[in-house]
Design a protein around this motif. Sequence first.
Motif, mmCIF file in Angstrom:
data_model
loop_
_atom_site.group_PDB
_atom_site.id
_atom_site.type_symbol
_atom_site.label_atom_id
_atom_site.label_comp_id
_atom_site.label_asym_id
_atom_site.label_seq_id
_atom_site.Cartn_x
_atom_site.Cartn_y
_atom_site.Cartn_z
ATOM 1 N N MET B 1 -13.419 41.083 115.268
ATOM 2 C CA MET B 1 -13.085 41.337 113.866
ATOM 3 C C MET B 1 -13.135 42.844 113.602
ATOM 4 S SD MET B 1 -14.953 39.451 110.766
ATOM 5 C CE MET B 1 -14.392 39.588 109.091
ATOM 6 N N ARG B 2 -12.095 43.351 112.954
ATOM 7 C CA ARG B 2 -12.088 44.795 112.715
ATOM 8 C C ARG B 2 -12.799 45.121 111.415
ATOM 9 N NH1 ARG B 2 -8.460 45.817 108.774
ATOM 10 N NH2 ARG B 2 -6.930 44.193 108.374
ATOM 11 N N ALA B 5 -10.297 48.591 106.013
ATOM 12 C CA ALA B 5 -9.479 49.770 106.240
ATOM 13 C C ALA B 5 -10.007 51.043 105.573
ATOM 14 C CB ALA B 5 -8.058 49.483 105.763
ATOM 15 N N TRP B 66 -25.297 57.229 107.908
ATOM 16 C CA TRP B 66 -25.140 55.898 108.498
ATOM 17 C C TRP B 66 -24.405 54.988 107.512
ATOM 18 C CZ3 TRP B 66 -29.805 53.271 111.426
ATOM 19 C CH2 TRP B 66 -29.320 52.168 112.138
ATOM 20 N N TYR B 81 -12.201 42.232 101.169
ATOM 21 C CA TYR B 81 -13.050 42.327 102.352
ATOM 22 C C TYR B 81 -13.905 43.578 102.210
ATOM 23 C CZ TYR B 81 -14.000 42.848 107.445
ATOM 24 O OH TYR B 81 -14.586 42.995 108.673
ATOM 25 N N TRP B 86 -26.760 49.455 106.173
ATOM 26 C CA TRP B 86 -26.875 50.414 107.273
ATOM 27 C C TRP B 86 -27.691 49.800 108.402
ATOM 28 C CZ3 TRP B 86 -31.561 53.694 107.666
ATOM 29 C CH2 TRP B 86 -32.501 53.417 106.676
ATOM 30 N N PHE B 87 -28.972 49.535 108.178
ATOM 31 C CA PHE B 87 -29.765 48.893 109.229
ATOM 32 C C PHE B 87 -29.344 47.428 109.330
ATOM 33 C CE2 PHE B 87 -33.489 47.028 111.149
ATOM 34 C CZ PHE B 87 -33.749 47.932 112.153
ATOM 35 N N THR B 88 -29.333 46.779 108.167
ATOM 36 C CA THR B 88 -28.776 45.436 108.077
ATOM 37 C C THR B 88 -27.388 45.559 107.476
ATOM 38 O OG1 THR B 88 -30.932 44.432 107.770
ATOM 39 C CG2 THR B 88 -29.052 43.177 107.001
ATOM 40 N N GLN B 89 -26.395 45.084 108.191
ATOM 41 C CA GLN B 89 -25.024 45.242 107.705
ATOM 42 C C GLN B 89 -24.453 43.894 107.316
ATOM 43 O OE1 GLN B 89 -22.823 47.305 110.699
ATOM 44 N NE2 GLN B 89 -24.217 49.052 110.670
ATOM 45 N N GLU B 90 -23.646 43.897 106.280
ATOM 46 C CA GLU B 90 -23.076 42.646 105.824
ATOM 47 C C GLU B 90 -21.592 42.820 105.540
ATOM 48 O OE1 GLU B 90 -25.216 40.814 102.658
ATOM 49 O OE2 GLU B 90 -24.340 38.866 103.133
ATOM 50 N N ARG B 91 -20.824 41.891 106.036
ATOM 51 C CA ARG B 91 -19.401 41.864 105.717
ATOM 52 C C ARG B 91 -19.127 40.645 104.860
ATOM 53 N NH1 ARG B 91 -17.403 42.412 111.670
ATOM 54 N NH2 ARG B 91 -19.579 41.870 111.981
ATOM 55 N N ARG B 92 -18.388 40.811 103.786
ATOM 56 C CA ARG B 92 -18.109 39.691 102.899
ATOM 57 C C ARG B 92 -16.612 39.555 102.693
ATOM 58 N NH1 ARG B 92 -22.749 39.347 98.250
ATOM 59 N NH2 ARG B 92 -24.427 38.995 99.713
ATOM 60 N N ILE B 93 -16.167 38.326 102.730
ATOM 61 C CA ILE B 93 -14.748 38.045 102.540
ATOM 62 C C ILE B 93 -14.612 37.001 101.452
ATOM 63 C CG2 ILE B 93 -12.661 37.116 103.609
ATOM 64 C CD1 ILE B 93 -13.996 38.013 106.304
#
Lengths: 506, 158
Positions: B1-2, B5, B66, B81, B86-93
Amino acid sequence: MSTALSETGVAADTGWRRLSPRMLLVHPIIELGRFVPALLGLFVAGSGGGGWSVAGFVGAGVVVAFALLRWVMTRYRITPEQIQLRRGLLRRTTIAAPIDRVRTVDVTAHLLHRVLGLAKVVIGTGTSDRKGRGRLVLDGLGADAASRLRAELLHRGQHLDTVDAVTPSAPVEYEIARLNRAWIRYAPFTLSGALTGLALLGFASRLNNEGGLHLSRLGPLRALGDQLRRTSLGLDIAVIVVFVVVFVAVASTIGYVLAFWNFRLTRHSGGTLHVTRGLITSRATSIEQRRLHGAEISEALLLRCVGAARCLSIATGLRVGRGAERGGELLLPPAPRAEVLRVAADVLGTATPFVVPLRSHGPAARRRRLTRAILGAMVVVGLDGALCWLTHASPYVWIASLVLPIAAVPLGMDRYRSLGHALADGFVVACFGSLIRRRSALSCDGIIGWNLKSTYFQRRLGLTTLTATTAAGKQHYDIYDVAETDAVGFAEQAVPGLISQFGRHR
Amino acid sequence: MRVPANLVSPRARWYWAVRALPGWLLILATEVVVWLARSAPSAAHPVVLALTVALAGAHLIVMPQWRYRVHRWEITDTAVYTQSGWFTQERRIAPISRVQTVDTERGPFEQLFRLANVTVTTASAAGPLKIHGLAADTAAALVDDLTVRTRTAGGDGT
């Protein structure tokens, strides 16, 4: 979704009705009930200072007067489009909910309600009631009126003029499950009685502090204390352990019977599931089938040992329960696993989500479960050591805590064994936990979006926590420590076309 | 997963550093007060103080850089998206069709750096997508864009 309208926003000002006048009897008793610990202390101990007690009585009087005024100021009405509730003494508010947004109707009746033939109606209208805002609460309708209102709101026809005008055509009801008395044998394993014990301890300490009643001076308790002081430490511990176990078992059983007596789960032809239960406080909850997005089977460790489980619904618009019911209405109280599976299959219309073999998460996930369990135990050992050193307590207290990291190993292994996910019959199935193992099945239609969360340590192992967000139940259902590529593939399979556009290749 | 943008505004690094500063100052002030209030100051105090300063410095230098590399966002025709942390990263869609509200907010520190954050909520209490540290005009354009897109998507989002 309910909206608060200004006073002028409501068009015609007719048809407003009051709650049942019998509530005028209920309110003072309830409000006075809150003062019981303090009053009891006053009467039993006869101490506490004269001025304080007068203030207490005046306070109680004011509270009761306000409760009565609240009844006077509360009115509701039902128009063809809306249910409107007007309340408030100083700040008048009108809450209006569109009838077609009504998702759940709860009818509860506690002991006083039942003596007087009353019931409380709570009307849920969707996501906004998650924090209790915008819920319509009609506390105190006649029991008949309440059940009629419920039937009409949920199986509304084309005409809905007033509560009393239409009598609903007898709905066809099909029973999915009812309480089997043999299930009460599981009650001691729910440990719900432990909470009762803590509540009693809290009550006793309030009596001690606020009521000025010194429990340690009461005859039987003092005799008990003296007795314990005379016997050896080992015997004392054994006696106390036996007492606690017996108390928790008895209290849990009483709690189970009180909460789940007369439990029935039925399906109505109008497209709703009905849950009715309760020995003294009776509760009737309805869940619209189209709002039901899944089910969850939870097995606390002790229940799992005796082959029992419970089943909860995953639905939108339900009021958020507490304790074991957090995240959904109970569809089956602790009962044999086979029975729970049958009910879950009946409710969801498919048996596969709860029997399908789960995909496990691999060695990296296992290592992570183990490290986390052991590190957690080490932290406790460290804190315990520091505490012993500071308070000059016996080193045996610290040595005893060394058993925790050892116990953490099977816990971590079991947590790993529980971990798993699958896609079955249009449901996302996720399972995790050891002390309470939960296996949830959430329909893919109910999924709104995805969150992928990873800590630094998870990223190093190539793991992530995939979360399906939803408007139903707990709002989020997590799949822990799954390899990132698997997570993306799984999310794409469950909700095609959403996550794939962010794949590596455009 | 990229990754999504778009990066957020470069000014966000300063914003994150300034926002983290008061907490550290409070800790340092407490340590200094405790040090001065002691009748017999021990050697431990300056050591702890020096450690705190070093830790604060590292945090204030590393964290914003960071974060700036992690915080990203993207809007497509069908989805929002975001990536944060930073330490814990989250991606949400979240799909555009399920978006319920789009809010912008500008706190005092954000106004200082002409920044704004955008919150996109869905019917799930677990799924608000927050984009921190956007330049104020980018945020305004983003909100307009999202409003148009959600209106055309229709539905009640539950």
